[in-house]
Design a protein around this motif. Structure first.
Motif, PDB file in Angstrom:
ATOM      1  N   ASP A 194      19.370 -26.801  51.048  1.00  7.49           N
ATOM      2  CA  ASP A 194      18.000 -26.440  51.408  1.00  7.49           C
ATOM      3  C   ASP A 194      17.250 -26.028  50.147  1.00  7.49           C
ATOM      4  N   VAL A 195      16.416 -26.934  49.616  1.00  2.09           N
ATOM      5  CA  VAL A 195      15.693 -26.645  48.383  1.00  2.09           C
ATOM      6  C   VAL A 195      14.700 -25.508  48.569  1.00  2.09           C
ATOM      7  N   ARG A 196      14.203 -25.334  49.783  1.00  2.95           N
ATOM      8  CA  ARG A 196      13.233 -24.264  50.020  1.00  2.95           C
ATOM      9  C   ARG A 196      13.879 -22.899  49.795  1.00  2.95           C
ATOM     10  N   ALA A 197      15.110 -22.734  50.277  1.00  4.26           N
ATOM     11  CA  ALA A 197      15.800 -21.454  50.103  1.00  4.26           C
ATOM     12  C   ALA A 197      16.042 -21.178  48.630  1.00  4.26           C
ATOM     13  N   ARG A 198      16.430 -22.206  47.877  1.00  2.36           N
ATOM     14  CA  ARG A 198      16.687 -22.027  46.454  1.00  2.36           C
ATOM     15  C   ARG A 198      15.398 -21.656  45.719  1.00  2.36           C
ATOM     16  N   SER A 199      14.295 -22.291  46.078  1.00  2.00           N
ATOM     17  CA  SER A 199      13.013 -21.973  45.446  1.00  2.00           C
ATOM     18  C   SER A 199      12.566 -20.555  45.786  1.00  2.00           C
ATOM     19  N   ARG A 200      12.771 -20.156  47.029  1.00  2.00           N
ATOM     20  CA  ARG A 200      12.388 -18.799  47.417  1.00  2.00           C
ATOM     21  C   ARG A 200      13.216 -17.765  46.648  1.00  2.00           C
ATOM     22  N   GLU A 201      14.500 -17.992  46.542  1.00  2.00           N
ATOM     23  CA  GLU A 201      15.363 -17.052  45.809  1.00  2.00           C
ATOM     24  C   GLU A 201      14.944 -16.952  44.348  1.00  2.00           C
ATOM     25  N   SER A 202      14.606 -18.089  43.750  1.00  2.00           N
ATOM     26  CA  SER A 202      14.190 -18.077  42.350  1.00  2.00           C
ATOM     27  C   SER A 202      12.855 -17.368  42.188  1.00  2.00           C
ATOM     28  N   ALA A 203      11.940 -17.572  43.131  1.00  2.00           N
ATOM     29  CA  ALA A 203      10.648 -16.879  43.074  1.00  2.00           C
ATOM     30  C   ALA A 203      10.834 -15.371  43.174  1.00  2.00           C
ATOM     31  N   GLU A 204      11.742 -14.947  44.040  1.00  2.00           N
ATOM     32  CA  GLU A 204      12.022 -13.511  44.158  1.00  2.00           C
ATOM     33  C   GLU A 204      12.615 -12.966  42.860  1.00  2.00           C
ATOM     34  N   ALA A 205      13.503 -13.743  42.227  1.00  2.00           N
ATOM     35  CA  ALA A 205      14.104 -13.303  40.971  1.00  2.00           C
ATOM     36  C   ALA A 205      13.050 -13.172  39.876  1.00  2.00           C
ATOM     37  N   ALA A 206      12.073 -14.079  39.864  1.00  2.00           N
ATOM     38  CA  ALA A 206      10.997 -14.007  38.870  1.00  2.00           C
ATOM     39  C   ALA A 206      10.174 -12.740  39.069  1.00  2.00           C
ATOM     40  N   ALA A 207       9.807 -12.465  40.315  1.00  2.00           N
ATOM     41  CA  ALA A 207       9.017 -11.267  40.594  1.00  2.00           C
ATOM     42  C   ALA A 207       9.783 -10.004  40.222  1.00  2.00           C
TER      43      ALA A 207
END
Length: 313
Positions: A194-207
């Motif tokens: 699920d690419v969406r989950a991976r993108s969300r996790e990365s966005a959270e890590a950036a924040a």
């Protein structure tokens, strides 16, 4: 899953088979309209090499947006319109419109999208990213920078970023596109992450990274999320390690510069964070307007970092 078996299937049939995961159908559809696509590119760009690049870019865009085609029997005009937009964007020297949809789009919040369209779009995204993960790290980074980063660097900027000739960037990109098509064929029937989950996790890590820097906790976060021998690179040269990066972030904050998260693109071991740079009112030209963090990961931790700064207006 039905394959393309008719001797002369219609565009509508090829589009539907492509949406069902048939790589052969996509190849047939693009092959049928490639001459028209290239003619459009040549009329606008004039240079055969640039025209071929534009057609290749448009082909990837078509793959990722095939679910948005409302009239499958109008695939030809749709493909030519994509080429035209890519060429016009190149002529304006702006990034081509090939970025991943934002999180709202990935979540299926596009106006008018029904359940079937949402599922179809998600499946295509996951299939494509599964294939991207099959590329070598060098090719994966190249194709991600060119096709999935909102502020896509030019060939020259990509060459400078990695300290290689422009010709090397072009050859890597051509090889990546070819291998991506083969990888998609090989992974058509696989279970896709699920690419969406991976993108969300990365966005959270950036924040969380930006917040830790502003709160003076970046060293603590770095100990958890960066490798011990993490390095910052300019081209092929390693400029510094963990302390260098922490000090650089602290210096920017002390100067009044803030980073505002824009988007995240994440593959298995390559991550791109897009940030706006907010300069202090008394020094509006302190930094360029934006920066992209290009990270190579090792065991899910940042191992190498390169920064791509957007050109000043």
């Amino acid at each position: 899953m039905e394959s393309v078996s008719a001797e002369n299937p219609s565009d509508e049939e090829l589009v539907q088979d492509t949406r069902n995961g048939e790589v052969a159908a996509l190849g047939a559809l693009l092959g049928r309209h490639r001459a028209g696509m290239r003619a459009v590119a040549m009329s606008l760009l004039g240079n055969p090499t640039d025209a071929d690049d534009a057609v290749q870019d448009a082909s990837l865009i078509a793959l990722r947006r095939i679910g948005d085609l409302r009239q499958p029997d109008s695939a030809g005009p749709w493909l030519r319109a994509i080429v035209r937009n890519v060429c016009r964007t190149r002529l304006r020297s702006a990034p081509p419109p090939t970025q991943l949809p934002d999180l709202a789009h990935l979540a299926g919040l596009t106006a008018g999208a029904g359940p079937e369209q949402i599922i179809e779009r998600h499946a295509m995204q996951d299939w494509l990213w599964c294939a991207v993960d099959e590329l070598s790290p060098v090719l994966r980074t190249t194709v991600m920078l060119r096709h999935f980063s909102p502020r896509t660097p030019s060939y020259q900027e990509m060459a400078t970023l990695y300290g290689v000739p422009v010709g090397t960037v072009r050859s890597r990109l051509n090889e990546a596109r070819s291998r991506l098509a083969a990888a998609m064929a090989a992974t058509a029937d696989a279970v896709h992450a699920d690419v969406r989950a991976r993108s969300r996790e990365s966005a959270e890590a950036a924040a969380e990274t930006l917040a830790a820097a502003e709160q003076g906790r970046l060293a603590e976060l770095a100990a958890e999320r960066w490798t011990t021998d993490v390095g910052y690179y300019a081209g092929r040269q390693r400029v510094g390690g963990r302390d260098f990066l922490i000090r650089g972030m602290a210096d920017d904050l002390e100067a009044g510069v803030r980073q505002r998260f824009v988007s995240a693109v994440a593959s298995r071991d390559t991550v791109i964070w897009e940030m706006d740079l907010l300069n202090p009112p008394d020094d509006p030209d302190h930094c360029p307007p934006a920066v992209a963090w290009l990270m190579s990961m090792k065991d899910s931790r940042m191992h190498q970092l390169r920064l791509f700064h957007a050109p000043r207006p």
